[in-house]
Design a protein around this motif. Structure first.
Motif, short mmCIF file in Angstrom:
data_model
loop_
_atom_site.label_atom_id
_atom_site.label_comp_id
_atom_site.label_asym_id
_atom_site.label_seq_id
_atom_site.Cartn_x
_atom_site.Cartn_y
_atom_site.Cartn_z
N GLY A 1 -17.20 -0.03 -5.90
CA GLY A 1 -16.04 0.06 -4.99
C GLY A 1 -14.75 -0.21 -5.75
N TYR A 2 -13.73 0.54 -5.42
CA TYR A 2 -12.41 0.27 -6.00
C TYR A 2 -11.83 -0.94 -5.28
CZ TYR A 2 -7.38 0.63 -6.63
OH TYR A 2 -6.07 0.32 -6.88
N GLY A 3 -11.47 -1.99 -6.01
CA GLY A 3 -10.96 -3.23 -5.41
C GLY A 3 -9.55 -3.05 -4.88
N MET A 4 -9.43 -3.05 -3.54
CA MET A 4 -8.11 -2.78 -2.93
C MET A 4 -7.34 -4.07 -2.64
SD MET A 4 -8.86 0.30 -0.24
CE MET A 4 -10.23 -0.49 0.60
N VAL A 5 -6.04 -4.02 -2.97
CA VAL A 5 -5.12 -5.14 -2.72
C VAL A 5 -3.82 -4.52 -2.20
CG1 VAL A 5 -3.70 -6.87 -3.88
CG2 VAL A 5 -6.09 -6.57 -4.58
N ASP A 6 -3.34 -4.95 -1.00
CA ASP A 6 -2.05 -4.36 -0.54
C ASP A 6 -0.94 -5.38 -0.36
OD1 ASP A 6 -2.84 -5.60 1.81
OD2 ASP A 6 -2.25 -3.92 3.09
N LEU A 7 -1.28 -6.67 -0.38
CA LEU A 7 -0.29 -7.73 -0.24
C LEU A 7 0.65 -7.48 0.94
CD1 LEU A 7 0.61 -7.88 -4.06
CD2 LEU A 7 -0.96 -9.43 -2.86
N GLY A 8 0.16 -6.80 1.97
CA GLY A 8 0.95 -6.55 3.18
C GLY A 8 1.96 -5.43 3.05
N GLU A 9 1.96 -4.69 1.94
CA GLU A 9 2.95 -3.60 1.79
C GLU A 9 2.35 -2.27 2.24
OE1 GLU A 9 4.54 -3.43 -2.21
OE2 GLU A 9 4.43 -5.63 -2.34
N PRO A 10 2.95 -1.64 3.26
CA PRO A 10 2.38 -0.38 3.80
C PRO A 10 2.25 0.72 2.74
CG PRO A 10 4.09 -1.24 5.25
CD PRO A 10 4.13 -2.09 4.02
N GLY A 11 3.23 0.83 1.85
CA GLY A 11 3.17 1.88 0.83
C GLY A 11 1.97 1.69 -0.09
N LEU A 12 1.78 0.45 -0.49
CA LEU A 12 0.68 0.10 -1.38
C LEU A 12 -0.66 0.33 -0.67
CD1 LEU A 12 0.07 -0.96 -4.16
CD2 LEU A 12 0.39 -3.30 -3.34
N ARG A 13 -0.68 -0.03 0.62
CA ARG A 13 -1.91 0.14 1.41
C ARG A 13 -2.36 1.60 1.41
NH1 ARG A 13 -0.59 -2.92 5.30
NH2 ARG A 13 0.40 -1.56 6.79
N LYS A 14 -1.41 2.48 1.64
CA LYS A 14 -1.71 3.92 1.67
C LYS A 14 -2.29 4.37 0.33
CE LYS A 14 0.69 7.87 3.22
NZ LYS A 14 1.99 8.50 3.37
N LYS A 15 -1.65 3.88 -0.73
CA LYS A 15 -2.11 4.27 -2.08
C LYS A 15 -3.52 3.76 -2.37
CE LYS A 15 0.24 3.42 -5.94
NZ LYS A 15 1.32 2.75 -6.72
N GLU A 16 -3.78 2.51 -1.97
CA GLU A 16 -5.10 1.91 -2.23
C GLU A 16 -6.20 2.64 -1.47
OE1 GLU A 16 -4.44 0.24 -4.91
OE2 GLU A 16 -5.22 -1.74 -4.36
N LEU A 17 -5.92 2.96 -0.20
CA LEU A 17 -6.93 3.66 0.60
C LEU A 17 -7.17 5.07 0.04
CD1 LEU A 17 -5.78 2.40 4.10
CD2 LEU A 17 -8.09 2.10 3.17
N ALA A 18 -6.09 5.70 -0.42
CA ALA A 18 -6.23 7.04 -0.99
C ALA A 18 -7.08 6.99 -2.26
CB ALA A 18 -4.85 7.63 -1.29
#
Ligand SMILES: [Zn+2]
Length: 420
Positions: A134-151
């Protein structure tokens, strides 16, 4: 490809022949006469299911020894500083070396969470081991980062799920409740459901995590995840050290599996011993993980099993806790159940992921108690043969199909630039 293993000893003490065909254990009986492409005389060898390491960051082998004797917060910042500049080639070299170390010590399957996961997947493909990645996802609450991590997770899943002759399964891996927003956790759960993937997360590793979560959400971590609808049978929760009894009850009710990492926990002094007796009481599936080599520092399931037993007995003042047969089944069958893989037992129809251990090794004699010999006496050097998917990858202690020396040379060269 077919292999006939003759005259192996089983955990029961009885002898058996084992026929491996098309990646599966096709026969395991007192005597099997069949023609096979390869025949092995397993006299003096103990057959066991391969170990399943359900929580690691295998590429961290390249960081081994770089953050020693540091308090957890200093350890984390030292590791993060190194990780910021880790290249694809360094992650690949680390993952390859770790796969070599794991295979030679009897680990036939591992579950990993990190970055540059294409490099880890290609190491799995090359070495013949089985893995859930699994790719370890971290977004620290930032919506832009979240989108990138999920992608990135979706891209990785599309590229690698069920690849390497089916030995790679992908997982959805949000790092933890403290590095991921509620929104990312919710979307991770939906993604895992949509694609039928495992959900891999760190849970209640430290006391700080529990108290920060209480402060932020009013709930302890497992209750917080429950309130987000995150809990389910596909979830593997790594560490679980600071869980309360009530949290264990809830996790067990939802069919969540635990991955206990006692060596890493003790080395980083997280101060908790996972509530194993309560996990047993509530019927929670328990598996074992080494965690990464930056906090272990080996990738040996023998160490993990032994230290789990010692820590549990010592912390409860009760030597009857965590009996050897239970620990061995957590390291094999419990791991396979956690990852949804049809292995973990020597049984006809299951995957041919198994190992043969040298019963004549001096540290293992005599065989009064098979299970406790494996947990408390054995070490990786006792593993003589390893089969994954029916392939004879380790033959008399040596890797048969890959150039170990080349992997080590490349690893040493990639690791040398990390010092200082
Ligand atoms: Zn971890």
């Amino acid at each position: 490809m077919s292999v006939l293993i003759k005259n192996a000893t089983l955990l029961s003490g009885k002898k058996a022949d084992i026929l491996l065909q098309e990646g599966k254990i096709s026969k395991i009986r007192p005597s099997v006469s069949a023609s096979a492409e390869e025949r092995i005389d397993a006299s003096g060898l103990l057959a066991l299911p391969g170990f399943v390491n359900t929580h690691t960051h295998c590429a961290m082998a390249i960081l081994r020894g770089l953050a020693e004797d540091l308090r957890m917060e200093d350890w984390l910042s030292a590791v993060r500083k190194k990780e910021k500049n880790l290249s694809f080639a360094q992650v690949r070299a680390g993952a390859l070396l770790a796969c070599v170390e794991m295979l030679k010590s009897g680990i036939t399957c591992f579950s990993d969470m990190y970055f540059h996961m294409d490099a880890v997947a290609s190491a799995v493909q090359q070495t013949g081991i089985r893995a859930v990645l699994g790719y370890g996802m971290v977004d620290l609450g930032e919506p832009g980062l979240r989108k990138k991590e999920l992608a990135e997770t979706k891209r990785f899943v599309k590229k690698w799920h069920q690849k390497a002759e089916g030995r790679i399964s992908c997982a959805v891996a949000p790092h933890s409740v403290y590095l991921c927003s509620a929104e990312l956790l919710k979307q991770s759960f939906h993604l895992s459901k949509e694609f039928g993937l495992r959900l891999h997360i760190h849970l209640s590793e430290t006391r700080k995590e529990v108290f920060d979560c209480l402060k932020m959400t009013g709930k302890r971590p497992a209750f917080y995840l429950e309130s987000l609808g995150f809990l389910g049978p596909s979830m593997v929760a790594a560490h679980c050290g600071w869980l309360s009894k009530e949290e264990v009850r809830v996790l067990a009710r939802h069919g969540v599996s635990a991955s206990l990492c006692p060596v890493s926990n003790m080395k980083l002094a997280t101060g908790a011993t996972a509530p194993l007796p309560e996990m047993q009481e509530f019927g929670m599936n328990v598996s074992l993980g080494t965690d990464g080599a930056a906090s272990n520092n080996s990738l040996s399931m023998f160490d993990t099993m032994k230290l789990l037993g010692l820590a549990q007995k010592n912390s409860r003042w009760d030597a009857s806790i965590a009996p050897a047969h239970y620990i061995l089944s957590a390291a094999t069958e419990g791991g396979a159940n956690a990852l949804g893989i049809k292995s973990g037992r020597l049984q006809e129809g299951l995957l041919a992921d198994l190992i043969l251990i040298d019963m004549r090794a001096p540290n293992l004699l005599p065989w009064h108690n098979f299970q406790s010999n494996i947990i408390y006496c054995a070490h990786p050097g006792n593993v003589r043969h390893v089969f994954v998917d029916g392939k004879h990858l380790v033959q008399d202690g040596r890797l048969a199909f890959i150039d170990e020396e080349k992997i080590k040379d490349e690893f040493i060269s990639q690791a040398s630039s990390l010092q200082g």
